[in-house]
Design a protein around this motif. Structure first.
Motif, PDB file in Angstrom:
ATOM      1  N   SER A  29     -17.417  -3.118 -32.763  1.00 50.58           N
ATOM      2  CA  SER A  29     -16.818  -4.433 -32.498  1.00 50.58           C
ATOM      3  C   SER A  29     -16.480  -5.073 -33.828  1.00 50.58           C
ATOM      4  O   SER A  29     -16.972  -4.641 -34.882  1.00 50.58           O
ATOM      5  N   GLY A  30     -15.676  -6.133 -33.758  1.00 46.73           N
ATOM      6  CA  GLY A  30     -15.383  -6.899 -34.964  1.00 46.73           C
ATOM      7  C   GLY A  30     -16.664  -7.441 -35.573  1.00 46.73           C
ATOM      8  O   GLY A  30     -16.826  -7.463 -36.804  1.00 46.73           O
ATOM      9  N   GLY A  31     -17.596  -7.863 -34.735  1.00 45.55           N
ATOM     10  CA  GLY A  31     -18.854  -8.428 -35.226  1.00 45.55           C
ATOM     11  C   GLY A  31     -19.673  -7.395 -35.994  1.00 45.55           C
ATOM     12  O   GLY A  31     -20.238  -7.693 -37.055  1.00 45.55           O
ATOM     13  N   GLU A  32     -19.736  -6.183 -35.465  1.00 49.61           N
ATOM     14  CA  GLU A  32     -20.489  -5.138 -36.181  1.00 49.61           C
ATOM     15  C   GLU A  32     -19.805  -4.782 -37.503  1.00 49.61           C
ATOM     16  O   GLU A  32     -20.473  -4.500 -38.495  1.00 49.61           O
ATOM     17  N   LEU A  33     -18.479  -4.818 -37.501  1.00 46.88           N
ATOM     18  CA  LEU A  33     -17.747  -4.545 -38.749  1.00 46.88           C
ATOM     19  C   LEU A  33     -18.093  -5.619 -39.784  1.00 46.88           C
ATOM     20  O   LEU A  33     -18.366  -5.320 -40.958  1.00 46.88           O
ATOM     21  N   TYR A  34     -18.108  -6.856 -39.336  1.00 52.94           N
ATOM     22  CA  TYR A  34     -18.437  -7.987 -40.204  1.00 52.94           C
ATOM     23  C   TYR A  34     -19.834  -7.787 -40.814  1.00 52.94           C
ATOM     24  O   TYR A  34     -20.029  -7.939 -42.025  1.00 52.94           O
ATOM     25  N   LEU A  35     -20.798  -7.423 -39.979  1.00 52.58           N
ATOM     26  CA  LEU A  35     -22.173  -7.230 -40.461  1.00 52.58           C
ATOM     27  C   LEU A  35     -22.259  -6.077 -41.469  1.00 52.58           C
ATOM     28  O   LEU A  35     -22.910  -6.188 -42.512  1.00 52.58           O
ATOM     29  N   ALA A  36     -21.594  -4.978 -41.138  1.00 53.92           N
ATOM     30  CA  ALA A  36     -21.675  -3.792 -42.005  1.00 53.92           C
ATOM     31  C   ALA A  36     -21.077  -4.090 -43.386  1.00 53.92           C
ATOM     32  O   ALA A  36     -21.639  -3.707 -44.420  1.00 53.92           O
ATOM     33  N   ARG A  37     -19.957  -4.810 -43.390  1.00 59.37           N
ATOM     34  CA  ARG A  37     -19.313  -5.148 -44.670  1.00 59.37           C
ATOM     35  C   ARG A  37     -20.201  -6.094 -45.464  1.00 59.37           C
ATOM     36  O   ARG A  37     -20.371  -5.944 -46.675  1.00 59.37           O
ATOM     37  N   LEU A  38     -20.788  -7.072 -44.743  1.00 56.36           N
ATOM     38  CA  LEU A  38     -21.666  -8.047 -45.395  1.00 56.36           C
ATOM     39  C   LEU A  38     -22.877  -7.356 -46.024  1.00 56.36           C
ATOM     40  O   LEU A  38     -23.386  -7.766 -47.063  1.00 56.36           O
ATOM     41  N   ALA A  39     -23.324  -6.288 -45.394  1.00 59.22           N
ATOM     42  CA  ALA A  39     -24.488  -5.556 -45.915  1.00 59.22           C
ATOM     43  C   ALA A  39     -24.116  -4.683 -47.109  1.00 59.22           C
ATOM     44  O   ALA A  39     -24.990  -4.093 -47.742  1.00 59.22           O
ATOM     45  N   GLY A  40     -22.826  -4.595 -47.390  1.00 61.72           N
ATOM     46  CA  GLY A  40     -22.407  -3.824 -48.565  1.00 61.72           C
ATOM     47  C   GLY A  40     -22.007  -2.394 -48.266  1.00 61.72           C
ATOM     48  O   GLY A  40     -21.906  -1.567 -49.170  1.00 61.72           O
ATOM     49  N   ILE A  41     -21.775  -2.083 -46.997  1.00 62.97           N
ATOM     50  CA  ILE A  41     -21.294  -0.733 -46.664  1.00 62.97           C
ATOM     51  C   ILE A  41     -19.781  -0.703 -46.945  1.00 62.97           C
ATOM     52  O   ILE A  41     -19.044  -1.549 -46.431  1.00 62.97           O
ATOM     53  N   PRO A  42     -19.320   0.231 -47.788  1.00 60.61           N
ATOM     54  CA  PRO A  42     -17.909   0.214 -48.164  1.00 60.61           C
ATOM     55  C   PRO A  42     -16.984   0.519 -46.990  1.00 60.61           C
ATOM     56  O   PRO A  42     -17.326   1.325 -46.111  1.00 60.61           O
ATOM     57  N   ALA A  43     -15.824  -0.129 -46.983  1.00 61.17           N
ATOM     58  CA  ALA A  43     -14.857   0.077 -45.903  1.00 61.17           C
ATOM     59  C   ALA A  43     -14.492   1.554 -45.759  1.00 61.17           C
ATOM     60  O   ALA A  43     -14.236   2.039 -44.658  1.00 61.17           O
ATOM     61  N   SER A  44     -14.506   2.284 -46.885  1.00 62.29           N
ATOM     62  CA  SER A  44     -14.114   3.697 -46.839  1.00 62.29           C
ATOM     63  C   SER A  44     -15.130   4.548 -46.069  1.00 62.29           C
ATOM     64  O   SER A  44     -14.868   5.710 -45.770  1.00 62.29           O
ATOM     65  N   LYS A  45     -16.314   3.954 -45.764  1.00 63.33           N
ATOM     66  CA  LYS A  45     -17.322   4.717 -45.014  1.00 63.33           C
ATOM     67  C   LYS A  45     -17.640   4.041 -43.682  1.00 63.33           C
ATOM     68  O   LYS A  45     -18.779   4.057 -43.220  1.00 63.33           O
ATOM     69  N   ILE A  46     -16.610   3.419 -43.083  1.00 65.99           N
ATOM     70  CA  ILE A  46     -16.824   2.772 -41.783  1.00 65.99           C
ATOM     71  C   ILE A  46     -15.804   3.311 -40.786  1.00 65.99           C
ATOM     72  O   ILE A  46     -14.618   3.410 -41.095  1.00 65.99           O
ATOM     73  N   LEU A  47     -16.298   3.648 -39.590  1.00 68.92           N
ATOM     74  CA  LEU A  47     -15.396   4.041 -38.505  1.00 68.92           C
ATOM     75  C   LEU A  47     -15.485   2.975 -37.419  1.00 68.92           C
ATOM     76  O   LEU A  47     -16.584   2.662 -36.940  1.00 68.92           O
ATOM     77  N   PHE A  48     -14.330   2.414 -37.066  1.00 72.72           N
ATOM     78  CA  PHE A  48     -14.288   1.377 -36.026  1.00 72.72           C
ATOM     79  C   PHE A  48     -14.076   2.057 -34.676  1.00 72.72           C
ATOM     80  O   PHE A  48     -12.994   2.532 -34.375  1.00 72.72           O
ATOM     81  N   ASN A  49     -15.135   2.098 -33.878  1.00 71.76           N
ATOM     82  CA  ASN A  49     -15.091   2.734 -32.559  1.00 71.76           C
ATOM     83  C   ASN A  49     -14.880   1.696 -31.467  1.00 71.76           C
ATOM     84  O   ASN A  49     -15.000   0.504 -31.712  1.00 71.76           O
ATOM     85  N   GLY A  50     -14.646   2.167 -30.262  1.00 72.40           N
ATOM     86  CA  GLY A  50     -14.580   1.247 -29.138  1.00 72.40           C
ATOM     87  C   GLY A  50     -13.480   1.626 -28.173  1.00 72.40           C
ATOM     88  O   GLY A  50     -12.420   2.078 -28.593  1.00 72.40           O
ATOM     89  N   ASN A  51     -13.748   1.421 -26.886  1.00 78.26           N
ATOM     90  CA  ASN A  51     -12.778   1.815 -25.868  1.00 78.26           C
ATOM     91  C   ASN A  51     -11.919   0.640 -25.430  1.00 78.26           C
ATOM     92  O   ASN A  51     -11.033   0.801 -24.603  1.00 78.26           O
ATOM     93  N   SER A  52     -12.192  -0.541 -25.976  1.00 82.50           N
ATOM     94  CA  SER A  52     -11.440  -1.723 -25.532  1.00 82.50           C
ATOM     95  C   SER A  52     -11.362  -2.712 -26.674  1.00 82.50           C
ATOM     96  O   SER A  52     -12.082  -3.704 -26.700  1.00 82.50           O
ATOM     97  N   LYS A  53     -10.498  -2.398 -27.629  1.00 75.24           N
ATOM     98  CA  LYS A  53     -10.405  -3.265 -28.813  1.00 75.24           C
ATOM     99  C   LYS A  53      -9.291  -4.287 -28.601  1.00 75.24           C
ATOM    100  O   LYS A  53      -8.203  -3.942 -28.146  1.00 75.24           O
ATOM    101  N   SER A  54      -9.561  -5.519 -28.969  1.00 83.14           N
ATOM    102  CA  SER A  54      -8.550  -6.569 -28.840  1.00 83.14           C
ATOM    103  C   SER A  54      -7.566  -6.490 -30.007  1.00 83.14           C
ATOM    104  O   SER A  54      -7.844  -5.827 -31.020  1.00 83.14           O
TER     105      SER A  54
END
Ligand code: LLP
Length: 419
Positions: free
Chosen positions: A76-101
């Motif tokens: 979700s957008g919220g989990e992405l926000y948290l992961a970035r805030l924690a310092g996980i680089p965007a290059s190591k994030i996969l945005f999953n989900g079956n119903s993205k707005s």
């Protein structure tokens, strides 16, 4: 006085006195060890571990995992926000989900994370959004591999009839379509993704899943489509019961790696795994105080945590070990059913457990509550959520303050005409 349960070098009963109950308590060392063990099991290939944020999105937990080099699976957008805030680089994030707005797809594009696309509809929407924003977005497709792991039906996600992913036989068409869109700019085809389910104790299904996924990657190769990564999702189960099998990350690697390495490809892609439960499950206990003991149809122990704080037993008939933390060395003296304070008869945390004599004021510890515990909590019945504590070599720190009644009001508005 009975002996006390120790957790992360800290006396659990003292934690209850100091911080109040209910209370989630997480052991930092165990968290780091779990992550390292998982990562090491796959170190013979170019690999990354994308922790599944949904299992436990506490910022301190994410921060520790970021320090260990984790990437993130966000849903979700919220989990992405948290992961970035924690310092996980965007290059190591996969945005999953079956119903993205649209908003979430925009956020993904602007953040520069890779998107796991779940449908043709989403592919077209994402392509339009990326072009409008003048950006490129990397994509994978979430594949439904049609595999049935032995787990609770509510958490098997790779079944043919599951809502997740592109049906196996349509995957090739999806990639061809994405390659067409690539020409127009916006979309960049990067990887392939699946996740077959959760709490999987018989890891042999991962061999089948890997073989099916690598067969797809080979056939994509034959069509001139080369991928940079293969993400096989999460799902490794943990032993909630003492006598349950306890598959290790090495056991999982033994199922996955031969098929992964054996694929006939020009270039071997990176391997990504998305464990959630294995990383955080056993790092955390929920401690709760006994408000009443009552003999009725069952010998009930009513505690101050219910399915508002741990919904797994109600939702999945999940089993969690329990112990009386202030009587840890006392032998069983009765068979008790531990129930919460929620106004529903289904609010049962543990059924028919042999425990030492339980009395009002005792402290009960519920084990293996780190995955999908606090993360699935609610304020149902007007109960503010509890605090979370991090313990590390005998020291305890607050990582989430206890909510107050004010938090029940947060964002509520009474129209002035009703005042
Ligand atoms: N990747 C994806 C795309 C997922 O959907 C999930 C979990 C994971 C990774 C992590 O799976 P794990 O390693 O934790 O099994 N609330 C349920 C579990 C739901 C799992 C949802 N997806 C429970 O309490 O058992």
């Amino acid at each position: 006085m009975g002996k006390h349960l120790m957790f992360g070098g800290v006396d659990v009963v003292e934690l209850a006195e100091r911080f109040g109950t209910p209370l989630y308590v997480t052991d930092e060392q165990r968290l780091r060890e779990n992550f390292r063990r998982f990562k090491n099991a796959f170190s013979s290939v170019d690999s990354e571990i994308y922790y599944a944020v949904k299992a436990n999105g506490n910022l301190a937990v994410l921060r520790i995992l970021a320090q260990e080099g984790a990437g993130a699976d966000v849903f979700s957008g919220g989990e992405l926000y948290l992961a970035r805030l924690a310092g996980i680089p965007a290059s190591k994030i996969l945005f999953n989900g079956n119903s993205k707005s649209d908003e979430e797809l925009e956020l993904a594009v602007l953040s520069g994370v890779c998107v796991s696309v779940d449908s043709f509809d989403e592919l077209y929407a994402l392509s339009e959004i990326a072009k409008r924003l003048g950006r490129d977005v990397e994509i994978a497709f979430r594949v439904n591999p049609d595999i049935s792991p032995e787990t609770h039906p509510k958490i098997a996600t790779g079944l043919r009839e599951s809502k997740f992913g592109i049906p196996y036989e349509e995957v090739l068409d999806a990639y061809k379509e994405a390659k067409q869109l690539e020409i127009e700019g916006g979309i960049r085809v990067c990887g392939i993704h699946c996740h077959i389910g959760s709490q999987i104790l018989d890891v042999s299904v991962f061999k089948e899943a890997t073989e099916k996924m690598m067969a797809l990657v080979e056939s994509l190769n034959e069509h001139g489509i080369e991928l940079e990564f293969v993400d096989l999702g999460g799902g490794l189960g943990i032993p909630y019961k003492k006598d349950e099998p306890a598959p290790t990350p090495e056991d999982l690697a033994a199922q996955i790696l031969p098929a992964f390495k054996g694929a006939k490809l020009k270039r071997r892609p990176k391997l990504i795994l998305e464990p959630g439960r294995y990383i955080v499950g056993n790092t955390t206990i929920l401690i709760t105080r006994v408000n009443a003991v009552k003999r009725a149809a069952k010998h009930f122990v009513a505690v101050d945590a219910g399915f508002n704080l741990l919904i797994r037993p109600v939702l999945y008939d999940a089993y969690h070990e329990v112990a009386v933390a202030n009587k840890i060395d006392e032998p069983p003296a009765g068979t008790y059913t531990i129930v919460g304070p929620i106004c529903e008869s289904g609010d049962i945390l543990a059924k028919d457990r042999r425990l030492p004599k339980v009395e009002r004021g005792d402290i009960i510890a519920i084990f293996d509550a780190g995955a999908y515990g606090f993360a699935m909590s609610s304020q149902y019945n007007g109960r503010p959520r509890c605090a979370e504590i991090l313990v590390n070599n005998g020291e305890a720190e607050v990582i989430r303050r206890r909510e107050t009644y004010d938090d029940l009001l947060k964002n509520q508005v009474v129209p002035p005409r009703l005042l």
